[in-house]
Scaffold this motif. Structure first.
Motif, PDB file in Angstrom:
ATOM      1  N   ASP A  36       0.846  -1.197   0.000  1.00 41.47           N
ATOM      2  CA  ASP A  36       0.000   0.000   0.000  1.00 41.47           C
ATOM      3  C   ASP A  36       0.884   1.251   0.000  1.00 41.47           C
ATOM      4  O   ASP A  36       2.117   1.165  -0.082  1.00 41.47           O
ATOM      5  CB  ASP A  36      -1.008  -0.017   1.157  1.00 41.47           C
ATOM      6  CG  ASP A  36      -0.363   0.071   2.527  1.00 41.47           C
ATOM      7  OD1 ASP A  36       0.839   0.408   2.626  1.00 41.47           O
ATOM      8  OD2 ASP A  36      -1.072  -0.187   3.516  1.00 41.47           O
ATOM      9  N   GLU A  37       0.258   2.416   0.101  1.00 39.54           N
ATOM     10  CA  GLU A  37       0.994   3.692   0.024  1.00 39.54           C
ATOM     11  C   GLU A  37       2.032   3.851   1.131  1.00 39.54           C
ATOM     12  O   GLU A  37       3.033   4.533   0.963  1.00 39.54           O
ATOM     13  CB  GLU A  37       0.011   4.863   0.072  1.00 39.54           C
ATOM     14  CG  GLU A  37      -0.858   4.952  -1.163  1.00 39.54           C
ATOM     15  CD  GLU A  37      -1.886   6.049  -1.067  1.00 39.54           C
ATOM     16  OE1 GLU A  37      -1.708   7.071  -1.772  1.00 39.54           O
ATOM     17  OE2 GLU A  37      -2.850   5.892  -0.288  1.00 39.54           O
ATOM     18  N   ALA A  45      -5.094  -9.092  -2.256  1.00 36.41           N
ATOM     19  CA  ALA A  45      -5.280  -8.243  -3.443  1.00 36.41           C
ATOM     20  C   ALA A  45      -5.405  -9.127  -4.688  1.00 36.41           C
ATOM     21  O   ALA A  45      -4.725 -10.139  -4.813  1.00 36.41           O
ATOM     22  CB  ALA A  45      -4.105  -7.284  -3.603  1.00 36.41           C
ATOM     23  N   ASP A  46      -6.313  -8.761  -5.582  1.00 36.79           N
ATOM     24  CA  ASP A  46      -6.407  -9.443  -6.878  1.00 36.79           C
ATOM     25  C   ASP A  46      -5.280  -8.943  -7.759  1.00 36.79           C
ATOM     26  O   ASP A  46      -5.081  -7.732  -7.891  1.00 36.79           O
ATOM     27  CB  ASP A  46      -7.746  -9.146  -7.552  1.00 36.79           C
ATOM     28  CG  ASP A  46      -8.903  -9.822  -6.863  1.00 36.79           C
ATOM     29  OD1 ASP A  46      -8.777 -11.007  -6.505  1.00 36.79           O
ATOM     30  OD2 ASP A  46      -9.943  -9.158  -6.664  1.00 36.79           O
ATOM     31  N   VAL A  47      -4.533  -9.870  -8.365  1.00 34.94           N
ATOM     32  CA  VAL A  47      -3.413  -9.504  -9.230  1.00 34.94           C
ATOM     33  C   VAL A  47      -3.684 -10.085 -10.618  1.00 34.94           C
ATOM     34  O   VAL A  47      -3.911 -11.285 -10.766  1.00 34.94           O
ATOM     35  CB  VAL A  47      -2.072 -10.042  -8.678  1.00 34.94           C
ATOM     36  CG1 VAL A  47      -0.929  -9.668  -9.609  1.00 34.94           C
ATOM     37  CG2 VAL A  47      -1.826  -9.516  -7.269  1.00 34.94           C
ATOM     38  N   GLY A  86     -10.054  -3.524  -2.795  1.00 32.10           N
ATOM     39  CA  GLY A  86     -11.055  -2.529  -2.406  1.00 32.10           C
ATOM     40  C   GLY A  86     -11.063  -1.372  -3.379  1.00 32.10           C
ATOM     41  O   GLY A  86     -11.209  -1.562  -4.576  1.00 32.10           O
ATOM     42  N   LYS A  87     -10.862  -0.144  -2.871  1.00 30.07           N
ATOM     43  CA  LYS A  87     -10.827   1.048  -3.716  1.00 30.07           C
ATOM     44  C   LYS A  87      -9.405   1.426  -4.116  1.00 30.07           C
ATOM     45  O   LYS A  87      -9.168   2.515  -4.622  1.00 30.07           O
ATOM     46  CB  LYS A  87     -11.479   2.218  -2.994  1.00 30.07           C
ATOM     47  CG  LYS A  87     -12.956   2.030  -2.763  1.00 30.07           C
ATOM     48  CD  LYS A  87     -13.557   3.236  -2.085  1.00 30.07           C
ATOM     49  CE  LYS A  87     -15.041   3.052  -1.876  1.00 30.07           C
ATOM     50  NZ  LYS A  87     -15.651   4.208  -1.243  1.00 30.07           N
ATOM     51  N   MET A  88      -8.461   0.527  -3.869  1.00 28.21           N
ATOM     52  CA  MET A  88      -7.062   0.811  -4.214  1.00 28.21           C
ATOM     53  C   MET A  88      -6.654   0.021  -5.449  1.00 28.21           C
ATOM     54  O   MET A  88      -7.116  -1.089  -5.677  1.00 28.21           O
ATOM     55  CB  MET A  88      -6.147   0.461  -3.038  1.00 28.21           C
ATOM     56  CG  MET A  88      -6.406   1.315  -1.806  1.00 28.21           C
ATOM     57  SD  MET A  88      -5.191   1.040  -0.500  1.00 28.21           S
ATOM     58  CE  MET A  88      -5.563  -0.612  -0.005  1.00 28.21           C
ATOM     59  N   LEU A 110      -8.102   5.036  -5.388  1.00 27.18           N
ATOM     60  CA  LEU A 110      -8.538   5.689  -6.612  1.00 27.18           C
ATOM     61  C   LEU A 110      -9.286   6.960  -6.262  1.00 27.18           C
ATOM     62  O   LEU A 110     -10.107   6.986  -5.340  1.00 27.18           O
ATOM     63  CB  LEU A 110      -9.470   4.774  -7.410  1.00 27.18           C
ATOM     64  CG  LEU A 110      -8.841   3.505  -7.953  1.00 27.18           C
ATOM     65  CD1 LEU A 110      -9.916   2.618  -8.567  1.00 27.18           C
ATOM     66  CD2 LEU A 110      -7.785   3.842  -8.967  1.00 27.18           C
ATOM     67  N   LYS A 111      -9.021   8.025  -6.983  1.00 25.87           N
ATOM     68  CA  LYS A 111      -9.713   9.291  -6.761  1.00 25.87           C
ATOM     69  C   LYS A 111     -10.764   9.445  -7.845  1.00 25.87           C
ATOM     70  O   LYS A 111     -10.441   9.479  -9.029  1.00 25.87           O
ATOM     71  CB  LYS A 111      -8.717  10.444  -6.774  1.00 25.87           C
ATOM     72  CG  LYS A 111      -7.758  10.309  -5.621  1.00 25.87           C
ATOM     73  CD  LYS A 111      -6.836  11.470  -5.520  1.00 25.87           C
ATOM     74  CE  LYS A 111      -6.035  11.211  -4.268  1.00 25.87           C
ATOM     75  NZ  LYS A 111      -4.792  11.733  -4.178  1.00 25.87           N
TER      76      LYS A 111
END
Length: 112
Positions: A36-37, A45-47, A86-88, A110-111
């Motif tokens: 993550d950041e 996480a789906d890859v 998720g939203k990343m 994601l923005k």
């Protein structure tokens, strides 16, 4: 003296072009981690890993790591690696240079 038939020349040219492509398909192992950041490892996480010939999907493990094999046409092929959680999301584009390929993917929110 024999003369080459008109249709033979295009066939010969196509044969030469087909035999001088970038090589026969090869299998490469792609592995790495999803982070993550903040640099923390992401579990679950789906890859998605894509080449011109193949598409594979896997999931990162408890330590954020993933591994899959993918078929490519040869050296210098581009491979797209995407991770979603998720939203990343994060994306890396890499070129085949030989052997196993390691890539760490950093995902961020994601923005919209």
């Amino acid at each position: 003296m024999s003369r080459i038939q008109p249709f033979a020349l295009p066939f010969f040219a196509l044969s030469v072009m087909a035999s001088t492509d970038r090589g026969s398909p090869s299998i490469y192992t792609i592995y790495g981690q999803v982070l993550d950041e903040r640099g923390s490892r992401v579990n679950g996480a789906d890859v998605l890993v894509e080449s011109a010939l193949d598409r594979r999907q896997t999931m990162s493990g408890g330590d954020g790591s993933f591994m899959t094999e993918i078929c490519v046409t040869g050296l210098c092929d581009e491979i797209l690696v995407q991770a979603l959680f998720g939203k990343m999301q994060g994306t890396e584009r890499i070129s085949v240079i030989g052997g196993h390929i390691a890539v760490d993917i950093r995902i961020k929110e994601l923005k919209i």
